[in-house]
Enzyme design. Sequence first.
Site, mmCIF file in Angstrom:
data_model
loop_
_atom_site.group_PDB
_atom_site.id
_atom_site.type_symbol
_atom_site.label_atom_id
_atom_site.label_comp_id
_atom_site.label_asym_id
_atom_site.label_seq_id
_atom_site.Cartn_x
_atom_site.Cartn_y
_atom_site.Cartn_z
ATOM 1 N N ASN A 155 42.958 24.602 42.031
ATOM 2 C CA ASN A 155 41.572 24.473 41.608
ATOM 3 C C ASN A 155 41.278 25.513 40.539
ATOM 4 O O ASN A 155 41.401 26.701 40.813
ATOM 5 C CB ASN A 155 40.635 24.665 42.802
ATOM 6 C CG ASN A 155 39.204 24.297 42.464
ATOM 7 O OD1 ASN A 155 38.952 23.697 41.429
ATOM 8 N ND2 ASN A 155 38.278 24.654 43.341
ATOM 9 N N HIS A 185 40.231 30.939 34.841
ATOM 10 C CA HIS A 185 41.076 29.726 34.816
ATOM 11 C C HIS A 185 40.446 28.513 34.151
ATOM 12 O O HIS A 185 40.212 27.488 34.789
ATOM 13 C CB HIS A 185 41.569 29.370 36.215
ATOM 14 C CG HIS A 185 40.527 29.437 37.311
ATOM 15 N ND1 HIS A 185 39.285 28.859 37.194
ATOM 16 C CD2 HIS A 185 40.568 29.992 38.541
ATOM 17 C CE1 HIS A 185 38.606 29.070 38.312
ATOM 18 N NE2 HIS A 185 39.360 29.763 39.136
ATOM 19 N N HIS A 227 50.180 30.388 49.603
ATOM 20 C CA HIS A 227 49.867 29.685 50.846
ATOM 21 C C HIS A 227 51.156 29.542 51.642
ATOM 22 O O HIS A 227 52.232 29.356 51.057
ATOM 23 C CB HIS A 227 49.285 28.298 50.573
ATOM 24 C CG HIS A 227 47.909 28.324 49.988
ATOM 25 N ND1 HIS A 227 46.812 28.758 50.700
ATOM 26 C CD2 HIS A 227 47.450 27.976 48.763
ATOM 27 C CE1 HIS A 227 45.738 28.668 49.928
ATOM 28 N NE2 HIS A 227 46.098 28.207 48.742
ATOM 29 N N HIS A 247 45.399 36.649 44.022
ATOM 30 C CA HIS A 247 44.944 36.633 45.421
ATOM 31 C C HIS A 247 46.008 37.315 46.273
ATOM 32 O O HIS A 247 47.115 36.799 46.389
ATOM 33 C CB HIS A 247 44.716 35.196 45.884
ATOM 34 C CG HIS A 247 43.629 34.498 45.119
ATOM 35 N ND1 HIS A 247 42.313 34.534 45.499
ATOM 36 C CD2 HIS A 247 43.672 33.784 43.958
ATOM 37 C CE1 HIS A 247 41.590 33.854 44.620
ATOM 38 N NE2 HIS A 247 42.379 33.391 43.679
ATOM 39 N N ASP A 281 46.170 33.456 38.492
ATOM 40 C CA ASP A 281 45.472 32.933 39.666
ATOM 41 C C ASP A 281 46.474 32.757 40.820
ATOM 42 O O ASP A 281 46.402 31.801 41.582
ATOM 43 C CB ASP A 281 44.772 31.603 39.347
ATOM 44 C CG ASP A 281 43.854 31.137 40.462
ATOM 45 O OD1 ASP A 281 43.624 31.908 41.414
ATOM 46 O OD2 ASP A 281 43.371 29.991 40.385
ATOM 47 N N ARG A 290 45.387 38.125 49.443
ATOM 48 C CA ARG A 290 45.174 37.588 50.794
ATOM 49 C C ARG A 290 44.910 38.643 51.864
ATOM 50 O O ARG A 290 44.992 38.320 53.053
ATOM 51 C CB ARG A 290 46.362 36.726 51.223
ATOM 52 C CG ARG A 290 46.688 35.579 50.295
ATOM 53 C CD ARG A 290 45.538 34.622 50.135
ATOM 54 N NE ARG A 290 45.953 33.396 49.449
ATOM 55 C CZ ARG A 290 45.129 32.638 48.742
ATOM 56 N NH1 ARG A 290 43.853 32.980 48.614
ATOM 57 N NH2 ARG A 290 45.554 31.540 48.167
ATOM 58 N N HIS A 344 34.229 31.559 38.587
ATOM 59 C CA HIS A 344 34.934 30.309 38.861
ATOM 60 C C HIS A 344 33.923 29.213 38.588
ATOM 61 O O HIS A 344 32.929 29.100 39.302
ATOM 62 C CB HIS A 344 35.389 30.316 40.328
ATOM 63 C CG HIS A 344 35.851 28.990 40.847
ATOM 64 N ND1 HIS A 344 37.114 28.799 41.366
ATOM 65 C CD2 HIS A 344 35.238 27.789 40.962
ATOM 66 C CE1 HIS A 344 37.252 27.544 41.765
ATOM 67 N NE2 HIS A 344 36.122 26.910 41.537
ATOM 68 N N HIS A 361 43.635 38.361 37.685
ATOM 69 C CA HIS A 361 43.230 37.323 38.646
ATOM 70 C C HIS A 361 44.362 36.966 39.606
ATOM 71 O O HIS A 361 45.173 36.085 39.328
ATOM 72 C CB HIS A 361 42.793 36.069 37.870
ATOM 73 C CG HIS A 361 42.163 35.027 38.731
ATOM 74 N ND1 HIS A 361 41.352 34.043 38.225
ATOM 75 C CD2 HIS A 361 42.220 34.811 40.067
ATOM 76 C CE1 HIS A 361 40.935 33.266 39.211
ATOM 77 N NE2 HIS A 361 41.460 33.696 40.342
#
Lengths: 329, 447
Positions: free
Chosen positions: B294, B248, B325, B78, B321, B80, B195, B76
């Site tokens: 989240n 998660h 950013h 990201h 997760d 991007r 999720h 899991h």
Amino acid sequence: MRHLLSIEDLDRTGIERLCDRAASFAEVADRPIKKVPALRGRTVLNLFYESSTRTRSSFELAAKRLSADVVNFAASGSSVEKGESLRDTVQTLAAHRPHAIVVRTPWAGASKLITQWTDAAIVNAGDGQHEHPTQALLDIYTLRSRLGSLDGLNVWVVGDVRHSRVARSLVLGLQTMGAKVTVCGPPTLVPSDIAVLGCEVRYTLDDLPEADVVYALRMQNERMKEAYVPSLREYAAAYQISARRLGARQLLMHPGPVNRGVELAGDVVDGPQSLILDQVRAGVLVRMAVLYEVLASGGGPTSPPDGRRGRGGRTGGPDSNTPQELHPA
Amino acid sequence: MSLEPLVRAPAADADVLLRRVHVLDPRAGIDAPHDVLVRGGVVAEIGTPGGLEAAEGVEVVDGEGLHLFPGFVDPHVHLRTPGQEYKEDLETGTRSAAAGGYCAVVAMPNTSPVVDSSSLLGSLRDLASRLARIPVGFTAAITLGLEGKHLTEMNELRQAGAVGFTDDGRPVTDAGVLRKAIQYQRLCGGVIALHEEDPSLSAGGSMREGTVSARLGIAGVPWLSESTMVARDAALAGYEDGRLHFQHLSCVASVDALRAAKAQGFKVSGEASPHHLCLTHEAVRDLNTSMKMNPPLGFEEDRKALIEGVRDGTIETIATDHAPHARDEKEMPFEQAPMGTTGLESAFAAVYSELVKPGILPLATVVDRLIGGAALMELPTPTVAVGARANLCLVDLEREWTVGADGYESKSGNCCFDGRSFHGRVLMTVADGAVAYRERSFAVHAA
């Protein structure tokens, strides 16, 4: 006091000191020329991301009565609407070297965040649903002026606690001053975890007669993205403070603006037990005291800790004219 | 599935002799000092400590006092890409993973555009075959545009190499839609990862609803927004005999629901993140936006239930997760900031320092859960075994370091553990036979 971000920045002595200072400014308001030179040459920036009439104008009046220069920056019609970030806006405005920035935003913790981006003194004029410390101070000042002491005072805060930054600062501030606080409202507007503030939680007005002071909160319709009560009519039936519910010895307060006929019946707003206009008058005095403390009384901007925040330091020393010297109480 | 599930850029096969390393491979039952010889990217020999000799051209690593684990697998992350390469790209994201000891990661499809067509998936895999430092698997969306309405062409996506399906970042709110996805899974295979969040309960929330949110005046997400959905979807998995993975997990009731579903024999699995295992909502008190994720950080009892779930195997894997950013996106008031924390580079150190070192979880359990994501995603589980492709992670458990002090391999620094001092430093990672990472101060001694 470097900044005022939370009512918890102040202990009981600090709150008392500010109230005493506010009281010393009361005389200025009664003069034909309502001005003292305590903050002459200082610039106060009002940075308001939310609409506000009384808080902004009262900060503006407070700064002007202390002879500071005031710049008002409202987010609507500004670069904010063009998508500028809070940080960029603050740093742009901070480049003009204001000595203090009075900040209101819809976001919790924003005023604290801003302290990282400027060496100006920051005064929180409301951050989201988090805190509104000068409102709590003016409420305490109002009660202190009327009653002398808040020790053992029983205060009920009634209404929309969930969305209220006033409630959070007020509950904590009143308790610091020795009062006992009960919050009351419909369960949808009073999160049960709010007891973490140290207050009691009630869902009906049945025990309202035990209150010495009834502090009604505004129904914050503008903050509600959904219905928290089935109708304002039903809310008013259960929670409106009216002449029928308000005991003869009880005092009534409200942070304004009032929704007449919702949280307060019109008769009590204008009634003899209402301290609402005293609160408004106290607002300017308390904000004078706060601005004075962060700017003139040994606090205020110092040399920036690093080059990023601008060149050199301003002369941050206190003005030689303290209000006490000018206007012995 | 017709294609290899994992893709990476070409890299030279490693030839390395790891001397006197303590090998811990819980699934292979190894927990002892050994010499491990890698030739041509394959584990060629496992011998007694100091017993193996290196041929010419084989790098020799003195592993005295160091641990060698199978490389970790994160189901899991990201990355991007496409669309938000300013946060992370396939190269930086996999470099970050390698620095954390990972030999494979599975990327989420909530990119811009969403990975919901086989052409997009194909181009992503193509990009990864040029940029990825370690093998990457790509998941595809369950529903078009993550909108929760229309199923993607799951069968075609699967044939184009989708490891599995997920609308991660968003729940599949409509039970009927999810049911159809599970039915379709019978045709195309591939795990469906969820999720779990009921938006009618979580809407507007920026942190866990509780005493801290009440004090801060920030709208809260109640924990049951997650657990009610876990319970609902576990029932769907049981009814349709589908294979679901819960991402998660963050609260007691979700762990309980997962455990109960497993007891009934349903094919469900779950993951917990290092941040939910190590932090609580108290960490949000000063409104550091790196603590905004989240699902949000929960209560101490939730943290304990997650740890218990990891211990007893209810939760088979620790997944980061990893959610990068950009700095300016996180330099915002808390309520405005995007959700997510990076995690690949700090995961092992955080869990080791917070849970293993204090004696809460055995090291073997943590290592098992860090490689456990592979089987859940139907990928081969890395192992330290003769004849296996080398997927290895060399760690100095005693080495203390500060997260973020030397920057990050990731493009983003929004790590909830930033500034924390941890024990356990990854020194070298071998992924699919190639050296993917060397810690910068880690000396290399050629034979």
